[in-house]
Design an enzyme around this catalytic site. Structure first.
Site, PDB file in Angstrom:
ATOM      1  N   ALA A  94     -75.417  68.723  92.333  1.00 43.85           N
ATOM      2  CA  ALA A  94     -75.014  67.498  91.647  1.00 43.85           C
ATOM      3  C   ALA A  94     -76.106  67.051  90.684  1.00 43.85           C
ATOM      4  O   ALA A  94     -75.826  66.659  89.540  1.00 43.85           O
ATOM      5  CB  ALA A  94     -74.717  66.399  92.658  1.00 43.85           C
ATOM      6  N   THR A  97     -73.074  82.855  87.639  1.00 43.30           N
ATOM      7  CA  THR A  97     -74.028  81.757  87.412  1.00 43.30           C
ATOM      8  C   THR A  97     -74.781  81.937  86.099  1.00 43.30           C
ATOM      9  O   THR A  97     -76.018  81.923  86.080  1.00 43.30           O
ATOM     10  CB  THR A  97     -75.026  81.660  88.577  1.00 43.30           C
ATOM     11  OG1 THR A  97     -75.715  82.925  88.711  1.00 43.30           O
ATOM     12  CG2 THR A  97     -74.331  81.309  89.872  1.00 43.30           C
ATOM     13  N   ASP A 113     -70.188  81.109 101.535  1.00 45.50           N
ATOM     14  CA  ASP A 113     -71.086  80.645 100.474  1.00 45.50           C
ATOM     15  C   ASP A 113     -71.017  81.497  99.213  1.00 45.50           C
ATOM     16  O   ASP A 113     -70.959  80.965  98.107  1.00 45.50           O
ATOM     17  CB  ASP A 113     -72.530  80.602 100.977  1.00 45.50           C
ATOM     18  CG  ASP A 113     -73.438  79.878 100.002  1.00 45.50           C
ATOM     19  OD1 ASP A 113     -73.337  78.641  99.917  1.00 45.50           O
ATOM     20  OD2 ASP A 113     -74.226  80.540  99.300  1.00 45.50           O
ATOM     21  N   LYS A 151     -67.219  74.265  96.348  1.00 44.14           N
ATOM     22  CA  LYS A 151     -66.684  75.426  97.063  1.00 44.14           C
ATOM     23  C   LYS A 151     -67.533  75.732  98.293  1.00 44.14           C
ATOM     24  O   LYS A 151     -68.717  75.394  98.304  1.00 44.14           O
ATOM     25  CB  LYS A 151     -66.595  76.627  96.125  1.00 44.14           C
ATOM     26  CG  LYS A 151     -67.957  77.073  95.538  1.00 44.14           C
ATOM     27  CD  LYS A 151     -68.745  77.915  96.504  1.00 44.14           C
ATOM     28  CE  LYS A 151     -70.207  77.891  96.181  1.00 44.14           C
ATOM     29  NZ  LYS A 151     -71.007  78.425  97.301  1.00 44.14           N
TER      30      LYS A 151
END
Length: 323
Positions: free
Chosen positions: A16, A255, A178, A98
């Protein structure tokens, strides 16, 4: 004129702070960041000063702010059942990191609640919104690699520090939840509906969660896919699409840094070349899609279905690994 969405952030997780809050600041035509909540007021306050919004102590106290339309939840997966349910019941649209849940049962409960209340529910696989995958889709549509015959993808990295929440089963740790969801999601992007044929999940004696694994899947046309993932691997972040006339490969598939000018590599019988992709912060189009889904019943329904399929496959991978 479209309505600006009032959004709050539920928790001060690293993703975040590093990714979502900066993206929201760049999406002022879609979102108005109203508040940041934390279990610790001082943590929320520090971020709230930076982003010129309200600091709230305690996630549940966000409901004291009447004009919040939506929330972003970056909490560990093991906390999603409580807080996704809490905010959906409070009539808030939800974007949750997620994986959306610990199990298909949890996911089904979220979807049923969101559908009943006509609320948007999105799962934080931000990577699928990056333009580099659209570049690949165009290459495939042009027929350059022919018909797709196989998809393979890997995502994994070296061991994490002891105490990392990814090693905590109560918080939804484990490599499948993960990192395994990324290559699985990518396979679904290019092959459509998938059924899991076989899977392996590996554990270590000193860990309570799965550390690495792999799975074999196929789509309705019998085209296969293999995915592999892990916490104790040499770093890989890639996928490859093998066709009848050639292949496409992509590094930094999941990513990519926002300033990366990535390249898609294409190999055919006659030549090998690369197509360049524009740099992009994938969190921006992902959040914009969330905003669009709040305004469209069709987009909400598509998201429900996509989330459900992902959870079904993850549950099946877990189940098959026990045999």
């Amino acid at each position: 004129m479209k309505k600006i969405i009032n959004i709050a952030v539920v928790g001060c997780a690293d993703i975040a702070i590093r990714k979502v809050l900066p993206a929201l600041r760049n999406l002022k035509s879609d979102f108005n960041l109203v508040a940041i909540a934390s279990r610790d007021y001082s943590t929320a306050k520090e971020l709230a000063i930076t982003y010129d919004c309200e600091a709230v102590e305690g996630y549940e106290n966000l409901l004291q702010i009447a004009h919040i339309d939506a929330v972003y939840i970056p909490l560990p997966t093991g906390l999603h059942d409580k807080w996704v349910t809490f905010f959906l019941k409070a009539d808030k649209h939800v974007y949750v990191e997620k994986p959306i849940s610990m199990s298909l049962d949890e996911t089904s409960k979220f979807i049923a609640l969101a559908r009943k209340k006509s609320l948007s529910l999105s799962e934080g696989y931000m990577f699928k919104h990056h333009n580099q995958h659209k570049v690949i889709e165009k290459i495939i549509r042009r027929g350059i690699i022919g018909d797709i015959r196989f998809f393979s993808s890997s995502f994994g990295f070296p061991p994490l520090e002891k105490g990392n929440i990814r090693y905590d089963p109560k918080l939804g740790g484990g490599a499948l939840l993960d990192v395994g969801g990324y290559p699985l999601k990518a396979a679904q992007m290019f092959l459509g509906d998938l059924s899991v044929q076989a899977s392996i999940m590996n554990h270590q004696a000193d860990q309570e969660v799965d550390i690495h694994g792999s799975a074999l899947l196929k789509n309705i046309d019998g085209v296969g896919a293999s995915i592999s993932y892990g916490f104790d691997n040499f770093y890989k972040n890639e996928y490859e699409i093998w066709g009848t006339k050639g292949k496409i490969s992509l590094q930094m598939a999941f990513t990519p840094p926002p300033d990366l000018r990535n390249q898609v590599h294409v190999h055919t019988k006659d030549k090998s070349y690369s197509e360049e992709c524009e740099p992009e912060d994938q969190f921006i189009p992902a959040l914009r899609d969330f905003a669009d889904s709040m305004r469209s019943a069709d987009l909400r329904a598509a998201n429900y279905l996509e989330i459900e399929k992902q959870s079904i496959s993850i549950d099946k991978i877990r189940a098959l690994s026990k045999y």
